[in-house]
Enzyme design. Sequence first.
Site, PDB file in Angstrom:
ATOM      1  N   HIS A  95      -3.366   0.200  -8.887  1.00 57.79           N
ATOM      2  CA  HIS A  95      -2.354  -0.823  -9.173  1.00 57.79           C
ATOM      3  C   HIS A  95      -1.091  -0.203  -9.772  1.00 57.79           C
ATOM      4  O   HIS A  95      -1.139   0.863 -10.377  1.00 57.79           O
ATOM      5  CB  HIS A  95      -2.968  -1.813 -10.168  1.00 57.79           C
ATOM      6  CG  HIS A  95      -2.013  -2.772 -10.779  1.00 57.79           C
ATOM      7  ND1 HIS A  95      -1.596  -2.687 -12.082  1.00 57.79           N
ATOM      8  CD2 HIS A  95      -1.400  -3.861 -10.259  1.00 57.79           C
ATOM      9  CE1 HIS A  95      -0.770  -3.679 -12.340  1.00 57.79           C
ATOM     10  NE2 HIS A  95      -0.633  -4.412 -11.256  1.00 57.79           N
ATOM     11  N   LYS A 103       3.740  -8.435  -1.662  1.00 51.01           N
ATOM     12  CA  LYS A 103       3.527  -9.302  -2.815  1.00 51.01           C
ATOM     13  C   LYS A 103       3.762 -10.740  -2.377  1.00 51.01           C
ATOM     14  O   LYS A 103       4.851 -11.099  -1.928  1.00 51.01           O
ATOM     15  CB  LYS A 103       4.524  -8.904  -3.925  1.00 51.01           C
ATOM     16  CG  LYS A 103       4.594  -9.817  -5.112  1.00 51.01           C
ATOM     17  CD  LYS A 103       3.278  -9.956  -5.848  1.00 51.01           C
ATOM     18  CE  LYS A 103       2.689  -8.641  -6.297  1.00 51.01           C
ATOM     19  NZ  LYS A 103       1.386  -8.716  -6.917  1.00 51.01           N
TER      20      LYS A 103
END
Length: 421
Positions: free
Chosen positions: A319, A192
């Site tokens: 996701h 991330k």
Amino acid sequence: MSRSRISQVVVTPVAFGDPPLLNVVGVHQPYALRAIVEVHTDSGLLGLGETYADEAHLARLSAVAEVLPGHDPYDLHGLRRLVTDVLGRETGGGGASFGGMLDVDSAVDTVYSPFEVACLDLQGHEAGVPVSDLLGGAVRDRVPFSGYLFHKWAGHPGLPDDAWGEALTPDQLVTQARRMVDGWGFGSLKLKGGVFHPDRECEAIEALRDTFPDLPLRLDPNGAWTPSTSLRAADRLAGVVEYLEDPTPGIRGMAEVAAGTDVPLATNMCVIAMEHLPPAIAQGAVQVVLSDHHLWGGLKKSALLGGITDVWGLGLSMHSNSHLGVSLAAMVHLAAATPNLTYACDTHYPWKTEDVITDGVLSFEGGSVAVPTTPGLGVTLDRDRLGELHEQYLSCGVRRREDTVYMRSIHPDFEVNTSRW
Ligand code: GKR
Ligand code: MG
């Protein structure tokens, strides 16, 4: 034999401890929220669903829960009509916002999803088959997941450090990755990004590549970069990442980047509903779509998304947001029954230390989870745990996901970084 009918629906908000994971909009609060949906029938069946639990979403779930008794749990089209009618009445059919990153024009898909999952779970129990069978059958018996790396503080300010420790440098991220790989066996890694300057995040990816040369890597800055920065990063990471996820915001921006690189672009931000597919496909904006049954309107609609991406030659990945075991089970069944899911799925699962299901069913081995073969989702609610996490919800004070607000309570000058670099 008369058909079973829904007799009672219970929506229980829960809070579970969450580490201070950093992202483009701020930092995770000390507690993540989820709602556990129980759909009971007059024949004694129970189906489970799990979804977000921000206050506005909870109010919508409760409004639907109230009118569900008497409904046929096999009538999913009817369920959707019902959700649409209730939301039209309650909210004027407005959209919804989740975590400051995702806004949807209509809340129908997100509200419908946990009820659909619960109905499929109980249908599976009634028929004695796993949910993957109701989605066309499992094409794989294990579902691979990707280790999800985050920049993070050592602990929440004012609280003791958590077990993961600080990860603010490439070296610390490599240590975190080592722990993910050794502990869970992940065969691919996602970082991330959107937290530090793109050069530093590219450096982190290169450090991961040097340490784990055989593992496919992904970087997801959640739209923190401009198209020209994205192109520079794509150039640097070509051959290093399997895809770049949402380097820049919007279909138009992604199309600009895609036109200048061969690195596949993935998204869970600019294509998050069926109506986003035609413009994204027409502009060649994305090469990989991340499905998410919580957002895309349940398991069957997500399976349909799989079919559409197949027809159009797009890649498909999955996701994740912070979630518990009911969601993990639903993700595993969906992934098992989606033939063209060619990438390992995302999951936040290793970051949590608490759950509402009994242990043992969903364990990670070699980075993958075995698809449950028992009826329904294959998971069992642990009522003591559910009660404890509900108490925690009541006492923790968090009522919606607010990464930016929480970050500003610590760093008042924090600005959301979308397109900053
Ligand atoms: O948990 O901070 C996070 C993630 O940034 C999450 O909110 C995103 O929705 O994981 C997600 C993503 O792939 O963008
Ligand atoms: Mg993403």
